[in-house]
Design an enzyme around this catalytic site. Structure first.
Site: not given
Length: 377
Positions: A59, A83, A86, A107-108, A144, A184, A190, A192, A195, A197, A199, A213, A340, A346
């Protein structure tokens, strides 16, 4: 009425009218010189998540008039004053120092907090609890314009060293049960901020895949006396899906891959956490991450988006000596401009469909250079 297959003989392994046999978990590793027929109408057992993955490689070339995302080469500046990651730039809560290497901060807008208020309003059926812990951002570089592919050997090592340090420090907190590190990369997943990085989510929640697992690796060890992660290593090392390896790590498109270009990085010895790695293993892991990212970019000569996650044991003080530490890369693209999409099977059905053959996708990634295309010219 009797229905017969209308798929070409090539898809059916060259035997007209012969359908693939019912599949199960391989009892022996695939030979590196034996290429199985294309994966059609087959289910493969995912030994880590303990779920079936449906394979329908015929497919992948189906007619597509849906949404596409033509690749665009974007060259961001080395410094962007707008940014929030930076050096020297003000953030929502605070200001970055003029850092010169790996830099991490709280994280803010964290999803876990040590100041989480008391949870009220739940009952035995609709249960509720506080989300305690911390969320951090880790900048790989002050530049950056870079991604992981641009990092030097020393910068790659520094990133993994920082991950290990934060795993130990955050895992020691009484309000943290698990340390999840993820990146990511790219707008299609997604991101944001472009730069370079990742998380860190460290909270009292053990994420679902990790919990699965933990259970699957314990059951496998109790049944066989072997480590599940090392069993996967042995089978992949003997098969045709290895894309790269060094002294301590092997990268492959696993036999049970859920996405077309999914890649696992697995250690060549049993470890459960970043905290278990030697300095040399941390250094070589950084290099392997960079090589996987380079091969992704070289596949279509464009920055490949992906979600990368570090799968490591929980940090709640229990025995996780059988846990299979590894990294997973999940690129959303199956073609240069086609994603995909997670749709009815799914999202509605809860089971993954992979419209590709892991052996073939591994061959594509293995065939490209380990030197980035921008350096090759």
């Amino acid at each position: 009425m009797f229905w017969t297959s209308r798929l070409p003989a090539a898809i059916l392994g060259g035997f007209p009218g012969r359908l693939p046999q019912k599949s199960g978990v391989l009892s022996t590793p695939l030979s590196s010189t034996t290429m199985p027929p294309p994966v059609v109408w087959q289910q493969r057992w995912h030994p880590l998540r303990e779920e079936w993955v449906l394979f329908t490689s015929h497919r992948d070339g189906r007619p597509w008039v849906g949404d596409t995302h033509p690749p665009a080469e974007i060259t961001p500046p080395s410094f962007d004053p707008t940014c929030a990651l930076c050096p020297g730039v003000k953030r929502l809560h605070g200001e970055n120092p003029r850092y010169t290497g790996v830099y991490g901060f709280v994280n803010d807008l964290p999803c876990f907090s040590g100041d989480a208020p008391a949870a009220v309003g739940g009952d035995d059926f609709y249960q509720i609890r506080r989300a305690t812990g911390a969320a951090e951002v880790v900048c790989y570089s002050p530049d950056h314009a870079k991604t992981f592919v641009d990092l030097t050997d020393g910068e790659c090592r520094a990133v993994v060293d920082f991950w290990a340090e934060r795993t130990v420090a955050l895992g020691a907190r009484p309000d943290v049960a698990h340390v999840l590190i993820f990146e990511n990369k790219g707008s299609l997943v997604g991101t944001s901020n472009p730069h370079p990085h990742c998380q860190i989510y460290a909270g009292n929640l053990v994420y679902g895949f990790t919990a699965s697992e933990v259970a699957s690796s314990r059951k496998f060890f109790q049944r066989t006396g072997r480590h599940l992660g090392q069993e996967i290593l042995a089978r992949e090392a003997a098969g045709p899906r290895v894309i790269a390896q060094n002294d301590a790590w092997l990268a492959c498109v696993p036999w049970f891959a859920r996405y077309a270009y999914e890649v696992f990085i697995v250690p060549k010895r049993q470890v459960a956490s970043l905290a278990d790695l030697t300095p040399a293993e941390r250094a070589s892991l950084g290099l392997m991450i960079r090589e996987v990212a380079i091969r992704y970019d070289n596949l279509w000569r464009m920055p490949m988006p992906y979600v990368m996650a570090v799968h490591q044991a929980p940090a709640d003080g229990h025995d996780y000596s059988t846990y299979p530490f590894h990294l997973e890369f999940h690129p959303p693209l199956r073609k240069p401009d086609t994603m995909k999409y997670l749709a009815g099977p799914e999202i509605g059905g809860g089971s993954m469909t992979n419209e590709s053959d892991p052996d073939a996708k591994a061959a594509e990634l293995r065939a490209v250079s380990s030197v980035h295309y921008k350096k090759l010219g």
